[in-house]
Scaffold this motif. Structure first.
Motif, short mmCIF file in Angstrom:
data_model
loop_
_atom_site.label_atom_id
_atom_site.label_comp_id
_atom_site.label_asym_id
_atom_site.label_seq_id
_atom_site.Cartn_x
_atom_site.Cartn_y
_atom_site.Cartn_z
N UNK A 14 27.64 21.74 4.51
CA UNK A 14 28.06 21.35 5.85
C UNK A 14 26.95 20.69 6.65
N UNK A 15 25.71 20.72 6.14
CA UNK A 15 24.59 20.07 6.83
C UNK A 15 24.60 18.56 6.61
N UNK A 16 25.37 18.08 5.61
CA UNK A 16 25.43 16.65 5.33
C UNK A 16 26.23 15.91 6.40
N UNK A 17 25.96 14.64 6.52
CA UNK A 17 26.72 13.79 7.44
C UNK A 17 28.12 13.57 6.89
N UNK A 18 29.03 13.13 7.76
CA UNK A 18 30.39 12.81 7.31
C UNK A 18 30.37 11.70 6.26
N UNK A 19 29.44 10.77 6.41
CA UNK A 19 29.33 9.64 5.48
C UNK A 19 29.03 10.15 4.06
N UNK A 35 37.73 17.13 -9.39
CA UNK A 35 36.27 17.23 -9.25
C UNK A 35 35.81 18.51 -8.60
N UNK A 36 36.27 18.79 -7.38
CA UNK A 36 35.96 20.07 -6.77
C UNK A 36 34.87 20.10 -5.74
N UNK A 37 34.30 18.94 -5.36
CA UNK A 37 33.35 18.96 -4.26
C UNK A 37 34.08 19.32 -2.97
N UNK A 38 33.66 20.39 -2.32
CA UNK A 38 34.25 20.76 -1.04
C UNK A 38 33.37 20.29 0.10
N UNK A 39 33.91 20.22 1.30
CA UNK A 39 33.12 19.83 2.46
C UNK A 39 32.76 21.05 3.31
N UNK A 40 33.19 22.22 2.85
CA UNK A 40 32.87 23.48 3.50
C UNK A 40 32.10 24.36 2.52
N UNK A 41 31.23 25.20 3.05
CA UNK A 41 30.48 26.11 2.19
C UNK A 41 31.39 27.12 1.50
N UNK A 42 32.57 27.34 2.07
CA UNK A 42 33.54 28.27 1.48
C UNK A 42 34.54 27.55 0.58
N UNK A 43 34.28 26.28 0.28
CA UNK A 43 35.18 25.47 -0.54
C UNK A 43 36.56 25.41 0.11
N UNK A 44 37.61 25.94 -0.55
CA UNK A 44 38.96 25.92 0.01
C UNK A 44 39.33 27.28 0.61
N UNK A 45 38.42 28.23 0.50
CA UNK A 45 38.71 29.60 0.93
C UNK A 45 39.01 29.75 2.41
#
Length: 488
Positions: free
Chosen positions: A119-124, A218-228
């Motif tokens: 979550x520390x990454x930019x939206x880009x 692929x499975x890269x999530x944009x949250x540290x909890x993935x889809x949880x």
């Protein structure tokens, strides 16, 4: 060796990658993030360099399987090297090895990460990570075949070298039309998932990135909890679409052509769904006591089984804390994988079926030595070449797996961590167990081990042989000799 043709294809792939970075710049403008300018700069250079390399069309377009394998391997390596540069330039992943690991994991639809805080990454950067899944899911060379006018019937060899599964054929007489049909199905399913996620009140950015990760398995999530952290409705939508993207796309083509009987009679698809059903039931009953009711256990069981067998790698819970039986089921699913002709990884259900039928046939020959029986799939005899290539694949897979595990052993990690790290990368899954579990990452590995795992991710996505051929001395001797002949 047609080096000119290989150069021509590499140029087109670089140009296409440059264009694919354009949406990241748009995301940067929307969110006011300066990182978008780096993606624009790298994309522009990649586009210009690609057009420069591909400016001269080769005089000979004879293209055999060896050129297809070499082109495919080199394209994926160069594509990953260029794709990781924005991460390095923005400073979000400053080390080249780490950035390369992350992007290779994206393009190969593995989903293994070296990031401690996503979550520390930019939206880009989050968008690019997920978008690489979508690009790599169907294959960048399939995209090139769909939009670039490459002539010559031998280009089936390019598609065969990149597409997952023991065999690749044409859905329609023209290969370019086949590639377009595959992408239309791919885009259609992706858009449908986006709509359903939006209906569950998922934010647009989340819906886009989640759908890219699901479509490419692929499975890269944009949250540290993935889809949880999302609702049960969203988890079920993602689970269903993970299963759908793990189905052989030939089945969807047959459904579109209204050949319903042929579509539903595909033996591989029926076996794939049966494995999901059986594994989900086993995990469900095994984790029922430690769950918050029947529905919670069913949701977690189906989601994680779908995520692992399709090699997507999304998570809704820390399955590393599950009982031994459930974890064993998930490890076995890592190796089975999805269907051939899907976006999933693993050995593929079709290969498991062919291998099992080969063993049964051998037992039969011991009992009835004079009997002559052929292995059949969907009621049709399987060619000896397919059986032979399947057996060779199992041997190559075991060899690469064992060698990779041996090289990782010098790190001194526990066996479960090393074993599942290799299994998760060579099968393009993402999470493993213990130190590489769903709540952990791969950042603790040394640079040497990361490059071993990078090779495993590429080899697993490209069905081993394109990457292994790069190490064959005879191939490069032939290439050098052909260059000398042209110079004369």
């Amino acid at each position: 060796m047609n080096l000119s043709m290989i150069r021509y294809i590499l140029g087109y792939v670089l140009a296409v990658e440059g264009l694919l970075m354009a949406p990241c710049s748009l995301v940067g403008l929307i969110y006011g993030e300066q990182e978008g300018w780096w993606f624009l700069a790298v994309g522009a250079v990649s586009l210009a360099l690609g057009l420069l390399i591909a400016r001269k069309k080769p005089s000979s377009q004879v293209f055999y399987l060896k050129e297809g394998c070499v082109s495919t391997a080199l394209c994926w390596i160069i594509m990953s090297a260029v794709g990781c540069l924005p991460f390095v330039f923005t400073g979000e992943i400053p080390q080249f090895t780490d950035a390369m690991f992350e992007v290779v994991s994206g393009f190969t639809t593995t989903g293994a990460s070296i990031l401690n805080d996503v979550e520390a990454l930019s939206h880009v950067s989050l968008f690019w990570r997920s978008f690489t899944h979508w690009v790599g899911g169907m294959g960048v060379l399939v995209f090139v075949l769909a939009v670039v006018p490459l002539s010559g019937g031998s280009h089936i060899n390019l598609m065969r070298a990149e597409s997952p599964g023991p065999s690749v054929g044409k859905l329609v007489p023209r290969l370019r039309h086949t590639a377009r049909i595959l992408y239309l199905i791919y885009i259609g399913l992706t858009l449908l998932e986006i709509v359903l996620l939006l209906a569950g009140r998922m934010p647009l950015f989340d819906a886009l990135t989640t759908s890219f990760g699901t479509a490419g398995t692929g499975g890269f999530g944009i949250k540290n909890t993935s889809i949880g952290g999302y609702s049960a409705y969203i988890q079920w939508v993602v689970a269903v679409f993970m299963i759908l993207f793990g189905v052989n796309f030939n089945a969807y083509y047959l459904l579109l052509m209204r050949h319903f009987r042929d579509a539903f009679s595909m033996e591989e698809v029926r076996a794939y769904l049966a494995v999901i059903l059986g594994a989900s039931a086993a995990v469900f009953f095994n984790i029922l006591r430690m769950s918050r009711g029947v529905f919670d256990a069913l949701t977690k069981a189906v989601f994680q089984v779908a995520s692992i067998i399709t090699t997507t790698g999304f998570a809704t819970t820390d399955f590393d804390l599950w009982p031994q039986t459930s974890r064993l089921v998930l490890v076995l699913l890592m190796f089975i994988g999805a269907c051939a002709g899907s976006t999933g990884g693993g050995m593929k259900v079709s290969r498991i079926l062919i291998g099992a039928k080969t063993v049964i046939k051998e037992f039969g020959s011991y009992i009835h030595p004079k009997s002559i029986k052929k292995i059949k799939m969907d009621g049709k005899p399987i060619e000896h070449e397919v059986v032979r290539s399947t057996n060779v694949y199992f041997i190559a897979f075991t060899t690469v797996f064992a060698l990779s595990l041996f090289l990782l052993s010098f790190e001194g990690r526990d066996l479960v961590t090393s074993f599942t790290a290799v299994a998760a990368t060579i099968n393009n899954i993402g999470p493993g167990l213990n130190q590489v579990g769903p709540t952990c990452n791969f950042s603790f590995f040394s640079d040497f081990s990361k490059w071993v795992l990078i090779f495993d991710m590429l080899a697993g996505r490209l069905e081993l042989f394109p990457m292994l051929m790069l190490f064959h001395p005879a191939l490069w001797k032939e290439g050098l000799s052909s260059r000398r002949e042209r110079n004369k």
